[in-house]
Design a protein around this motif. Structure first.
Motif, PDB file in Angstrom:
ATOM      1  N   LEU A   7       0.858  -1.184   0.000  1.00  0.00           N
ATOM      2  CA  LEU A   7       0.000   0.000   0.000  1.00  0.00           C
ATOM      3  C   LEU A   7       0.891   1.229   0.000  1.00  0.00           C
ATOM      4  CD1 LEU A   7      -2.751  -1.011   2.600  1.00  0.00           C
ATOM      5  CD2 LEU A   7      -2.590  -1.558   0.167  1.00  0.00           C
ATOM      6  N   ARG A   8       0.783   2.028  -1.064  1.00  0.00           N
ATOM      7  CA  ARG A   8       1.666   3.180  -1.261  1.00  0.00           C
ATOM      8  C   ARG A   8       0.842   4.466  -1.160  1.00  0.00           C
ATOM      9  NH1 ARG A   8       5.347   3.007  -6.547  1.00  0.00           N
ATOM     10  NH2 ARG A   8       3.295   2.777  -7.505  1.00  0.00           N
ATOM     11  N   HIS A   9       1.451   5.506  -0.553  1.00  0.00           N
ATOM     12  CA  HIS A   9       0.741   6.770  -0.338  1.00  0.00           C
ATOM     13  C   HIS A   9       1.289   7.907  -1.192  1.00  0.00           C
ATOM     14  CE1 HIS A   9       0.280   4.249   3.285  1.00  0.00           C
ATOM     15  NE2 HIS A   9      -0.971   4.660   3.202  1.00  0.00           N
ATOM     16  N   VAL A  10       2.572   7.912  -1.449  1.00  0.00           N
ATOM     17  CA  VAL A  10       3.191   8.857  -2.390  1.00  0.00           C
ATOM     18  C   VAL A  10       4.161   8.049  -3.251  1.00  0.00           C
ATOM     19  CG1 VAL A  10       2.930  10.975  -1.049  1.00  0.00           C
ATOM     20  CG2 VAL A  10       4.906   9.520  -0.632  1.00  0.00           C
ATOM     21  N   HIS A  11       4.316   8.433  -4.494  1.00  0.00           N
ATOM     22  CA  HIS A  11       4.971   7.548  -5.456  1.00  0.00           C
ATOM     23  C   HIS A  11       6.425   7.251  -5.123  1.00  0.00           C
ATOM     24  CE1 HIS A  11       6.330  11.456  -7.000  1.00  0.00           C
ATOM     25  NE2 HIS A  11       7.286  10.802  -7.614  1.00  0.00           N
ATOM     26  N   PHE A  12       7.127   8.200  -4.493  1.00  0.00           N
ATOM     27  CA  PHE A  12       8.557   7.990  -4.279  1.00  0.00           C
ATOM     28  C   PHE A  12       8.850   7.232  -2.983  1.00  0.00           C
ATOM     29  CE2 PHE A  12       7.446  12.272  -2.832  1.00  0.00           C
ATOM     30  CZ  PHE A  12       7.910  12.278  -1.514  1.00  0.00           C
ATOM     31  N   GLU A  13       7.857   7.050  -2.119  1.00  0.00           N
ATOM     32  CA  GLU A  13       8.056   6.234  -0.918  1.00  0.00           C
ATOM     33  C   GLU A  13       7.565   4.818  -1.223  1.00  0.00           C
ATOM     34  OE1 GLU A  13       7.286   7.705   2.985  1.00  0.00           O
ATOM     35  OE2 GLU A  13       7.396   9.797   2.365  1.00  0.00           O
ATOM     36  N   GLU A  33      -2.314   2.012  -4.826  1.00  0.00           N
ATOM     37  CA  GLU A  33      -2.228   3.437  -4.476  1.00  0.00           C
ATOM     38  C   GLU A  33      -3.343   3.752  -3.486  1.00  0.00           C
ATOM     39  OE1 GLU A  33       0.442   4.727  -5.489  1.00  0.00           O
ATOM     40  OE2 GLU A  33       0.924   3.223  -7.019  1.00  0.00           O
ATOM     41  N   ALA A  34      -3.003   3.737  -2.211  1.00  0.00           N
ATOM     42  CA  ALA A  34      -3.996   3.796  -1.143  1.00  0.00           C
ATOM     43  C   ALA A  34      -4.930   5.003  -1.209  1.00  0.00           C
ATOM     44  CB  ALA A  34      -3.295   3.746   0.218  1.00  0.00           C
ATOM     45  N   PRO A  35      -4.463   6.197  -1.548  1.00  0.00           N
ATOM     46  CA  PRO A  35      -5.381   7.339  -1.539  1.00  0.00           C
ATOM     47  C   PRO A  35      -6.471   7.293  -2.606  1.00  0.00           C
ATOM     48  CG  PRO A  35      -3.098   8.082  -1.338  1.00  0.00           C
ATOM     49  CD  PRO A  35      -3.065   6.625  -1.737  1.00  0.00           C
ATOM     50  N   VAL A  36      -6.264   6.544  -3.697  1.00  0.00           N
ATOM     51  CA  VAL A  36      -7.199   6.641  -4.821  1.00  0.00           C
ATOM     52  C   VAL A  36      -7.837   5.313  -5.228  1.00  0.00           C
ATOM     53  CG1 VAL A  36      -6.098   8.703  -5.770  1.00  0.00           C
ATOM     54  CG2 VAL A  36      -5.294   6.447  -6.494  1.00  0.00           C
ATOM     55  N   GLU A  37      -7.281   4.181  -4.806  1.00  0.00           N
ATOM     56  CA  GLU A  37      -7.873   2.902  -5.197  1.00  0.00           C
ATOM     57  C   GLU A  37      -8.939   2.464  -4.189  1.00  0.00           C
ATOM     58  OE1 GLU A  37      -5.476  -0.170  -6.901  1.00  0.00           O
ATOM     59  OE2 GLU A  37      -3.779   1.186  -7.212  1.00  0.00           O
ATOM     60  N   ASP A  38      -9.736   1.506  -4.583  1.00  0.00           N
ATOM     61  CA  ASP A  38     -10.844   1.036  -3.760  1.00  0.00           C
ATOM     62  C   ASP A  38     -10.321   0.036  -2.724  1.00  0.00           C
ATOM     63  OD1 ASP A  38     -13.217   0.252  -2.636  1.00  0.00           O
ATOM     64  OD2 ASP A  38     -14.009  -0.720  -4.446  1.00  0.00           O
ATOM     65  N   LEU A  39      -9.936   0.555  -1.567  1.00  0.00           N
ATOM     66  CA  LEU A  39      -9.372  -0.305  -0.535  1.00  0.00           C
ATOM     67  C   LEU A  39     -10.421  -1.240   0.059  1.00  0.00           C
ATOM     68  CD1 LEU A  39      -7.019   2.176   1.373  1.00  0.00           C
ATOM     69  CD2 LEU A  39      -6.434   0.555  -0.440  1.00  0.00           C
ATOM     70  N   ALA A  40     -11.678  -0.833   0.019  1.00  0.00           N
ATOM     71  CA  ALA A  40     -12.736  -1.687   0.565  1.00  0.00           C
ATOM     72  C   ALA A  40     -12.835  -3.001  -0.198  1.00  0.00           C
ATOM     73  CB  ALA A  40     -14.074  -0.951   0.531  1.00  0.00           C
ATOM     74  N   ALA A  41     -12.419  -2.986  -1.458  1.00  0.00           N
ATOM     75  CA  ALA A  41     -12.481  -4.194  -2.279  1.00  0.00           C
ATOM     76  C   ALA A  41     -11.224  -5.050  -2.162  1.00  0.00           C
ATOM     77  CB  ALA A  41     -12.702  -3.812  -3.740  1.00  0.00           C
ATOM     78  N   LEU A  42     -10.246  -4.572  -1.419  1.00  0.00           N
ATOM     79  CA  LEU A  42      -8.978  -5.287  -1.311  1.00  0.00           C
ATOM     80  C   LEU A  42      -9.126  -6.490  -0.375  1.00  0.00           C
ATOM     81  CD1 LEU A  42      -5.910  -5.188  -2.040  1.00  0.00           C
ATOM     82  CD2 LEU A  42      -5.579  -3.916   0.082  1.00  0.00           C
ATOM     83  N   GLY A  55       4.174   7.828   4.374  1.00  0.00           N
ATOM     84  CA  GLY A  55       3.509   8.952   3.721  1.00  0.00           C
ATOM     85  C   GLY A  55       3.477  10.155   4.641  1.00  0.00           C
ATOM     86  N   PRO A  56       3.224  11.340   4.083  1.00  0.00           N
ATOM     87  CA  PRO A  56       3.359  12.581   4.846  1.00  0.00           C
ATOM     88  C   PRO A  56       2.105  13.020   5.592  1.00  0.00           C
ATOM     89  CG  PRO A  56       3.003  13.102   2.540  1.00  0.00           C
ATOM     90  CD  PRO A  56       3.029  11.596   2.644  1.00  0.00           C
ATOM     91  N   ILE A  57       1.222  12.086   5.931  1.00  0.00           N
ATOM     92  CA  ILE A  57       0.021  12.419   6.693  1.00  0.00           C
ATOM     93  C   ILE A  57       0.020  11.604   7.979  1.00  0.00           C
ATOM     94  CG2 ILE A  57      -1.327  13.087   4.667  1.00  0.00           C
ATOM     95  CD1 ILE A  57      -2.628  10.350   4.683  1.00  0.00           C
ATOM     96  N   GLY A  58      -0.858  11.988   8.915  1.00  0.00           N
ATOM     97  CA  GLY A  58      -0.906  11.301  10.190  1.00  0.00           C
ATOM     98  C   GLY A  58      -1.816  10.096  10.147  1.00  0.00           C
ATOM     99  N   ALA A  59      -1.488   9.071  10.926  1.00  0.00           N
ATOM    100  CA  ALA A  59      -2.300   7.862  10.985  1.00  0.00           C
ATOM    101  C   ALA A  59      -3.648   8.117  11.642  1.00  0.00           C
ATOM    102  CB  ALA A  59      -1.546   6.781  11.750  1.00  0.00           C
ATOM    103  N   PHE A  60      -3.797   9.272  12.270  1.00  0.00           N
ATOM    104  CA  PHE A  60      -5.049   9.637  12.946  1.00  0.00           C
ATOM    105  C   PHE A  60      -5.812  10.718  12.187  1.00  0.00           C
ATOM    106  CE2 PHE A  60      -1.231  11.395  15.039  1.00  0.00           C
ATOM    107  CZ  PHE A  60      -1.316  12.701  14.574  1.00  0.00           C
ATOM    108  N   GLY A  87       4.897  -2.869   8.387  1.00  0.00           N
ATOM    109  CA  GLY A  87       4.520  -1.467   8.308  1.00  0.00           C
ATOM    110  C   GLY A  87       5.733  -0.580   8.451  1.00  0.00           C
ATOM    111  N   ILE A  88       5.832   0.428   7.592  1.00  0.00           N
ATOM    112  CA  ILE A  88       6.951   1.366   7.621  1.00  0.00           C
ATOM    113  C   ILE A  88       6.411   2.770   7.824  1.00  0.00           C
ATOM    114  CG2 ILE A  88       8.834   2.382   6.276  1.00  0.00           C
ATOM    115  CD1 ILE A  88       9.143  -0.320   4.871  1.00  0.00           C
ATOM    116  N   CYS A  89       6.882   3.456   8.853  1.00  0.00           N
ATOM    117  CA  CYS A  89       6.511   4.837   9.182  1.00  0.00           C
ATOM    118  C   CYS A  89       4.988   4.949   9.351  1.00  0.00           C
ATOM    119  CB  CYS A  89       7.078   5.789   8.145  1.00  0.00           C
ATOM    120  SG  CYS A  89       7.115   7.521   8.689  1.00  0.00           S
ATOM    121  N   LEU A  90       4.286   5.599   8.435  1.00  0.00           N
ATOM    122  CA  LEU A  90       2.834   5.671   8.517  1.00  0.00           C
ATOM    123  C   LEU A  90       2.230   4.274   8.636  1.00  0.00           C
ATOM    124  CD1 LEU A  90       0.077   7.097   8.297  1.00  0.00           C
ATOM    125  CD2 LEU A  90       0.392   7.112   5.802  1.00  0.00           C
TER     126      LEU A  90
END
Length: 232
Positions: A7-13, A33-42, A55-60, A87-90
């Motif tokens: 699961l990727r949040h920004v392309h370079f990470e 691509e976690a922000p835009v793909e249908d994770l519910a179907a995963l 990724g550069p956002i908070g887990a909360f 799991g790495i970082c986020l």
């Protein structure tokens, strides 16, 4: 090891240096691509290994980024299955939340290359070869160690840098995967954060030049040791 979903949040990470040992074991890697793909179907249980990247956002921050609520559910389902997850970082922060631990602001930005201090359990874990190896830190939040999990590593700035929940779940606050040759993407992609934190990208570039090649070698050793230790 046949299938790996990341699961990727920004392309370079991305998986960086960790991709090579996975492919050497015959794994096919699929990025979601976690922000835009249908994770519910995963199907959280389907891949042999699920990796949740940084990724550069908070887990909360699900009120700001609603996809995080669905991603957190994916992580919960994967952990409940007992199937391997990294799991790495986020990604590690989402794992900690899924296991009932708190994730909160650290109060400072921990950005740059610095070595870890391994706990006694860390020395007996697949992280053991990281001793005296500067790794890349790039975060402003920190997780608590989940109940029942094993605390593996710390730094002076961030006490909780790694945990294991059994043999099949590993959370890393630091970026084991970072490759020196691709650091410029990080410096450009996170330019605003570096400016706000008062960090000179030239210093990070030099640190990457000095420490990156060795980190890549050790990172692959750590990944192989963890994969060898997984339960079937």
């Amino acid at each position: 090891m046949r299938t790996v979903t990341a699961l990727r949040h920004v392309h370079f990470e991305d998986l960086g240096s960790l991709a090579a040992p996975l492919r050497a074991r015959g794994a096919t890697i699929r990025y979601v691509e976690a922000p835009v793909e249908d994770l519910a179907a995963l199907d959280a249980e389907a891949p042999d290994l699920l990796i949740v990247l940084g990724g550069p956002i908070g887990a909360f921050d699900e009120a700001l980024y609603p996809f995080l609520a669905t991603e957190l559910d994916v992580v919960r389902r994967r952990l409940a299955s007992g199937r391997p997850i990294l799991g790495i970082c986020l990604g590690a922060q989402l794992m900690a939340r899924a296991l009932g631990a708190e994730v909160r602001a650290l109060g400072v930005k921990e950005i740059g290359f610095a070595p870890l201090k391994l706990t006694a359990e860390g020395w007996r874990s697949p992280l053991a070869s990281l001793d005296d190896t500067p790794v890349l830190h790039w975060h402003g939040d920190q997780f608590d160690i989940p109940a029942g999990a094993t605390w593996l590593a710390s730094t002076v700035i961030g006490r909780n840098q790694a945990f294991a929940a059994g043999r099949n779940a590993l959370g890393l606050q630091f970026h084991l995967e970072a490759e020196a040759g691709r650091m410029e993407r990080w410096l450009v992609g996170h330019a605003a954060e570096l400016f706000q934190a008062g960090i000179d990208p030239r210093n990070l570039r030099e640190q990457a030049r000095q420490h990156g090649p060795h980190l890549t070698s050790v990172a692959q050793d750590v990944m192989n040791a963890w994969l060898d230790n997984l339960l079937p």
